[in-house]
Design a protein around this motif. Sequence first.
Motif, PDB file in Angstrom:
ATOM      1  N   LYS A 292      37.083 -79.221 -33.398  1.00  0.00           N
ATOM      2  CA  LYS A 292      36.221 -79.312 -34.455  1.00  0.00           C
ATOM      3  C   LYS A 292      36.111 -78.368 -35.681  1.00  0.00           C
ATOM      4  N   LEU A 294      35.515 -76.006 -38.679  1.00  0.00           N
ATOM      5  CA  LEU A 294      34.413 -75.625 -39.362  1.00  0.00           C
ATOM      6  C   LEU A 294      34.381 -75.546 -40.785  1.00  0.00           C
ATOM      7  N   HIS A 295      35.766 -75.507 -41.485  1.00  0.00           N
ATOM      8  CA  HIS A 295      35.796 -75.520 -42.830  1.00  0.00           C
ATOM      9  C   HIS A 295      34.968 -74.338 -43.460  1.00  0.00           C
ATOM     10  N   GLN A 296      35.100 -73.247 -43.062  1.00  0.00           N
ATOM     11  CA  GLN A 296      34.570 -72.055 -43.497  1.00  0.00           C
ATOM     12  C   GLN A 296      34.550 -71.668 -44.814  1.00  0.00           C
ATOM     13  N   GLY A 297      33.489 -71.763 -45.560  1.00  0.00           N
ATOM     14  CA  GLY A 297      33.519 -71.405 -46.872  1.00  0.00           C
ATOM     15  C   GLY A 297      33.686 -72.637 -47.891  1.00  0.00           C
ATOM     16  N   LEU A 298      34.063 -73.927 -47.354  1.00  0.00           N
ATOM     17  CA  LEU A 298      34.038 -75.011 -48.059  1.00  0.00           C
ATOM     18  C   LEU A 298      32.768 -75.457 -48.520  1.00  0.00           C
ATOM     19  N   PRO A 299      32.312 -75.969 -49.636  1.00  0.00           N
ATOM     20  CA  PRO A 299      30.935 -76.250 -49.969  1.00  0.00           C
ATOM     21  C   PRO A 299      30.880 -77.937 -49.320  1.00  0.00           C
ATOM     22  N   PRO A 300      29.889 -78.061 -48.825  1.00  0.00           N
ATOM     23  CA  PRO A 300      29.801 -79.322 -47.905  1.00  0.00           C
ATOM     24  C   PRO A 300      30.070 -80.518 -48.822  1.00  0.00           C
TER      25      PRO A 300
END
Lengths: 567, 126
Positions: A292, A294-300
């Motif tokens: 899964k 997280l896409h950390q730091g990626l604006p939703p």
Amino acid sequence: MNRFLFCLSLMAFLSGNLPLLSQDSTWKRTDSDGPYFHSIQLRDSSGRVIDPSAPDPALPDLSATCAPCHDVVAASGGLHGGGGPDGKAGEPWFLMDARSATGLPMHHRSWPALFKPVDLVTDGASWSETFGRHDAGGNAGTTIAGSDCLVCHLAEGYDFAKRIEHFDAGDFSTAPFIAAGLIDGEGNYDTPRFDSDGRINLDLLADAGPDACLPCHTVRNLETAENPRWLHDEDIHLSAGMTCVDCHRSGIAHHIVRGYEGESHPSELDVSSLSCRGCHMGDGGGHQGAPKPLHQGLPPFHLEEIHCTGCHSGPVVTSSAIRQWTSRAHRLGEPSQKRDSTTPPRIIASIWRDDSGKLGPVRLAWPDGWGLLDESGVIRPIAPDLLRRPLRKTLRVRANLAKEISARLSGKDATELIHAALLEIDESIEEEGVPVFFSGGRVLASDGAGALSEVSSDAASAVRWPIAHPVRPARAATGAGGCTDCHSSASRWLSTAVGPMSILPFPGALGASSPLDENIVDGNSWRSWSLLFGGRDVGKVYFSLCAILAISGGLLALWRSLTEEHR
Amino acid sequence: MKKWLSLLTLLLLLLAALTSIPGLPPGVDLRGRWLQIHLIVATPLAILIVAWIWFHQVRLDLVKASAWLAISTGLGLIVIPMVGLTGTESTHHWVQGHGWLSFLGVGLLGLSAAMAGRKKVTELKR
């Protein structure tokens, strides 16, 4: 009265259970997750068992051979066999003919910017001869070849090159058996492989692995000196040991799940967990342990506006607009020394915003060919067979119109020659309409005075279909290097201009545009973000320091005011 | 602290609040042009907030102190996803937390100003 009611209820009970009863009585099933060991007898077209050791045995028929145990009628249809709803655009077939410089994307489905097979491929035999090599069968009745169960389900020993060879030769019914090595080109059985009962052991599996799918579904980035083939990565799912049908599942009806978001499956079952997002980002974690992200730091909002494939498949940021080969368009699987970077059709991978408003990678190609423009402005393509005589007469082309004419012109424009060809087509083809030549995204007709005039039509516009594979893992995805993977002037993801190429030289510029030029992405917004992201790291430090100082100061001020009030 | 700096801080606070309105309703994050303007406003505002809190000579009352703490915490909340410490799905919550706390802070500042105004009127009446 009671007897009548009893009979009525019995009938109701039986009719309610009929489908179940008929299914059980018609098709044997092992109901095991393990594979069934196929020791089978081949049958001829009338369903009679063939004795391969008999003198002059009959030729086998695949449908009749499989029919005793499988619902071959259902299996020949489905989405894979050209049935079911059209859904999202997929890869078209390309009708290629070098002698007439024809390269037409076509499909019987109502996807945009495609020509209809009915205008070009006259019957099932010509369909099979043209496309049968990479068509497993069915195709909504356009083929006469019947479904080839072996090409998809025989795990080992299927010679795809032989299949191509024999389909090209018109041996549609025997090609699968020849490719599987059961008979030779003369129709002689490989008798040592059969036992005394005429049975043969075949490694037939519901999921025969990726090798069963790849002959028809390979997509290859064109090899370059900087990007040689041996450095190309395969799909991360295959590397991880998965197979194609782990996601692209189906029952006997062969409505193979396509796997895009919002897919409406003909079975009316919920297949949402078989899309990227459904599998990896479902509630409660990835499906069956799928990572899964997280896409950390990626604006939703990126996940709302970009398909997963936007970053995880298609062109990489540093080399946008890569040229690709596909199995069906470029006859991959056939040993050839002639396939090179100029082999048509020219298929380019780029970025596009689809009907749902999401950005994603697409393949695009522009048609080349000849047609007739009717009064309503519609262009009907002319089949290559009809073009042979007029083109040979005016252009004296032997095998490859584009190459031969280009060599003859040595840089001069082809207006005069094409004009002459259009006049000859007008005389030799009886159908109504103004002859036109389309290539490079333009439609050209004779202006009646020895020159060519451009006709406004979308017949030469690009056909697009989404890219889904190969999938790149997180570490190789666009954005793994940070925001500036996209938001910088070094990123070519959105800024590379892609345009058609004319198959012949004509005066006038060809339109090439980038996703930014076409406003697929707001260019001004993208450029201003690129500017802002130049100082992103400094900004992070600055805002972090400000936040720490402000919070500590705020806490101190609150403490002071509380102690003040206390006093 | 000089009066013009206080006024500038308040002006930027108001601008930041106004430019965040396109991010409403909750669940629709601020994006595009408005986010850029919001960031441009926020860049000098962040340091002004620090200056205001640390170099303001007058001792703050409870409401005003709470207001500045809410604004500061709001600033802290947006830094967390900005430096990449959160996943995309939870980023929504951090962004929303930033927004609501900042609005709360601006609201409390307004309340504090109103209370101070009333107090001044009362004192003048006396």
